[in-house]
Design an enzyme around this catalytic site. Sequence first.
Site, PDB file in Angstrom:
ATOM      1  N   ARG A  75       0.833  -1.193   0.000  1.00  7.68           N
ATOM      2  CA  ARG A  75       0.000   0.000   0.000  1.00  7.68           C
ATOM      3  C   ARG A  75       0.870   1.247   0.000  1.00  7.68           C
ATOM      4  O   ARG A  75       1.966   1.256   0.554  1.00  7.68           O
ATOM      5  CB  ARG A  75      -0.890   0.042   1.245  1.00  7.68           C
ATOM      6  N   TYR A 107      -7.310   4.909  -6.204  1.00  9.14           N
ATOM      7  CA  TYR A 107      -8.305   5.986  -6.102  1.00  9.14           C
ATOM      8  C   TYR A 107      -7.666   7.230  -5.492  1.00  9.14           C
ATOM      9  O   TYR A 107      -6.674   7.163  -4.766  1.00  9.14           O
ATOM     10  CB  TYR A 107      -9.530   5.552  -5.288  1.00  9.14           C
ATOM     11  N   ASP A 191     -15.203  -4.238  13.126  1.00 13.06           N
ATOM     12  CA  ASP A 191     -14.315  -5.329  12.707  1.00 13.06           C
ATOM     13  C   ASP A 191     -14.267  -6.478  13.695  1.00 13.06           C
ATOM     14  O   ASP A 191     -13.953  -7.610  13.322  1.00 13.06           O
ATOM     15  CB  ASP A 191     -12.901  -4.796  12.477  1.00 13.06           C
ATOM     16  N   ALA A 204     -16.237  -0.620   6.562  1.00 11.90           N
ATOM     17  CA  ALA A 204     -16.367   0.409   7.596  1.00 11.90           C
ATOM     18  C   ALA A 204     -17.806   0.887   7.712  1.00 11.90           C
ATOM     19  O   ALA A 204     -18.305   1.159   8.812  1.00 11.90           O
ATOM     20  CB  ALA A 204     -15.438   1.583   7.286  1.00 11.90           C
TER      21      ALA A 204
END
Length: 313
Positions: A75, A107, A191, A204
């Site tokens: 990432r 994105y 989570d 989320a």
Amino acid sequence: MTSFIPRPNVKFNKRLVNIEQLSSKLVLTFADGEVAEASILAGADGIKSTVREHVLKPQFPDQVAPVYADAYCYRAVIPMADAEAILGELTHVAKFYFGHKRSAVTYRISEGKFLQEFNYLLCVTDERGWQLDNAVTEQVSHEAMMADFEGPGVDDRFRQLLAKANPIRWGFFHHLKTSTYYRGRVALIGDSAHASLPFQAAGAAQGVEDALVLSNILSELVKSSRQEAISEAKIVAGLSAYDSIRRPRAQKQLEQAAEVARMIFFQHEEAGNDMSKILPRLQQGRFDWLWFHDVQGDVDEALSRMRKLDLKP
């Protein structure tokens, strides 16, 4: 947040190590030795949740630990100018890139009015299994990271993006099976209840829906009990209603996210690497049930179910 949450009620750097359920209360023990009492516990303590273990271990011990999804990613967030220099106009909207055992998600994000940045995940399937017992990330060498995207089947632009990432593998873990979101006076949210793969960008949001439904139930419990202590029967009725509303929807989301993962790696059991079969599965209203759902209707139904359960002898 402090406009509606009293400052003394918020504590940081706490780690819960034990939960004891008594007939009239909960006793919570923390790593620093502090002991606290509560009527209800809502555990939002993440994918490696202590509260999840308490809820599931007595009856469903094999469901406590998160499950490795046989994939990991690298990432990074980089300046938009750097991303545009590599990808040009491909940076303008969010994108999924499909590939055999390798894929990517990109994105734009923003940290201010004038600052635009570019976020990306470069994903790899893993046939070896996760090698670390107590960590969901693994530091590797730069060479090992770059080797994951070698070969003629990878566009060089992805390798240019990869070179800008830190060589840290983020394992993909999720809770594929969870038989209950509560036990007695203790509930799971976020989570801790339903950790999901990120491929529907909806994990989320499910946690927010949890909080909306559960907060309305807790408010109703307080109002119905007035100055009296909230009985265990009322609490169980409320948490049972919460579980019956939230668990089917949240579990469906994470199951679909896992299916999307199989699609973007060309591993789907029916579609394989045939985009003419993959795309219809991602279109034709697949996400309508997520995006256009009546969440207030869920709140109303949960309250109705709680009242019905509370009236039962």
